[in-house]
Design a protein around this motif. Sequence first.
Motif, mmCIF file in Angstrom:
data_model
loop_
_atom_site.group_PDB
_atom_site.id
_atom_site.type_symbol
_atom_site.label_atom_id
_atom_site.label_comp_id
_atom_site.label_asym_id
_atom_site.label_seq_id
_atom_site.Cartn_x
_atom_site.Cartn_y
_atom_site.Cartn_z
ATOM 1 N N ALA A 192 11.245 4.876 11.738
ATOM 2 C CA ALA A 192 12.046 3.142 11.628
ATOM 3 C C ALA A 192 12.341 2.665 10.155
ATOM 4 C CB ALA A 192 12.369 2.740 12.947
ATOM 5 N N ARG A 217 13.082 -4.343 19.409
ATOM 6 C CA ARG A 217 12.470 -2.575 19.308
ATOM 7 C C ARG A 217 13.286 -2.756 17.768
ATOM 8 N NH1 ARG A 217 13.137 2.156 21.627
ATOM 9 N NH2 ARG A 217 11.723 1.047 23.186
ATOM 10 N N GLU A 260 18.792 -3.282 11.972
ATOM 11 C CA GLU A 260 17.078 -3.154 11.456
ATOM 12 C C GLU A 260 17.176 -2.924 9.817
ATOM 13 O OE1 GLU A 260 15.003 -0.211 13.650
ATOM 14 O OE2 GLU A 260 12.857 -0.591 12.513
ATOM 15 N N GLU A 309 1.184 4.620 17.696
ATOM 16 C CA GLU A 309 2.709 4.031 17.889
ATOM 17 C C GLU A 309 2.435 3.357 16.146
ATOM 18 O OE1 GLU A 309 1.919 0.931 21.837
ATOM 19 O OE2 GLU A 309 0.045 1.150 20.441
ATOM 20 N N GLU A 316 15.097 -6.191 25.152
ATOM 21 C CA GLU A 316 13.801 -5.083 24.320
ATOM 22 C C GLU A 316 14.848 -4.654 22.823
ATOM 23 O OE1 GLU A 316 14.125 -0.684 25.517
ATOM 24 O OE2 GLU A 316 13.894 -2.465 27.697
ATOM 25 N N GLU A 317 16.362 -4.938 23.358
ATOM 26 C CA GLU A 317 16.828 -4.639 21.712
ATOM 27 C C GLU A 317 16.785 -4.904 20.654
ATOM 28 O OE1 GLU A 317 21.491 -5.398 20.613
ATOM 29 O OE2 GLU A 317 21.316 -4.683 22.390
ATOM 30 N N ALA A 338 6.707 3.577 15.028
ATOM 31 C CA ALA A 338 7.251 2.663 13.835
ATOM 32 C C ALA A 338 7.113 3.127 12.883
ATOM 33 C CB ALA A 338 6.830 1.238 14.345
ATOM 34 N N CYS A 377 10.281 -4.160 15.451
ATOM 35 C CA CYS A 377 9.196 -2.973 15.689
ATOM 36 C C CYS A 377 9.649 -2.228 16.372
ATOM 37 C CB CYS A 377 8.119 -3.454 15.954
ATOM 38 S SG CYS A 377 6.529 -1.925 16.311
ATOM 39 N N ALA A 378 9.938 -0.797 16.022
ATOM 40 C CA ALA A 378 10.150 0.595 17.019
ATOM 41 C C ALA A 378 9.769 0.860 17.804
ATOM 42 C CB ALA A 378 10.768 1.430 15.949
ATOM 43 N N PRO A 431 7.766 0.364 21.369
ATOM 44 C CA PRO A 431 7.875 0.311 22.397
ATOM 45 C C PRO A 431 6.611 -0.631 23.174
ATOM 46 C CG PRO A 431 9.024 2.580 23.122
ATOM 47 C CD PRO A 431 7.678 2.155 21.298
ATOM 48 N N TRP A 471 5.015 -2.355 21.473
ATOM 49 C CA TRP A 471 4.196 -3.528 20.582
ATOM 50 C C TRP A 471 5.372 -4.991 21.509
ATOM 51 C CZ3 TRP A 471 8.733 -6.695 18.471
ATOM 52 C CH2 TRP A 471 7.858 -7.807 17.484
ATOM 53 N N GLY A 472 6.867 -4.566 21.624
ATOM 54 C CA GLY A 472 7.794 -5.192 22.558
ATOM 55 C C GLY A 472 7.610 -4.879 23.840
#
Length: 168
Positions: free
Chosen positions: A66, A20, A80, A59, A16-17, A63, A23-24, A26, A28-29
């Motif tokens: 970020a 992320r 990032e 979404e 997840e990290e 993103a 792409c910020a 969530p 997407w991840g």
Amino acid sequence: MDAVEVFNSLPAARLEEDLRACCAAPGWGAAVAAKRPYRERHEIISAGDAAARALSWDEVRLALSAHPRIGERPTGASREAAWSRREQSAAAATAGEPAKAALVAANQAYEKRFGHVFLIFASGRTQEEILAEARKRLANDEGTERVIVAEELRKIVLLRLERVLDAL
């Protein structure tokens, strides 16, 4: 173990990290992680591509939050931020003070018009090219610009996903 095997075996929190940082948003991840296990690297990239194309405008906006303004040096020690510095480095290296000031003005006009940061796949572009694109895109209507922003985000996300895989 190759990158695909490592990707498949990463603990959920670590994956997840990593995702992320790409792409910020969530969703997407989560979409990429949900398709594990993968057999080939291109399957991971394809899943990332499909997930990016499926992002709603909300979404995409999440993103965008970020991403630093183009032309501003991203701060912080996060992966990032480091990637943003790298992606914008060629443009920064080619920019003179007049171009930097013009880009600041274009960023401000863009944010006033569209309500979010100007997003562009900056890798390999000069600041003058980015400035010309910002000025051109100011003439877009909201719907056209949303399509372009989503596509620019998709290209950035996929580049970053490649970087995650390269680092495994």
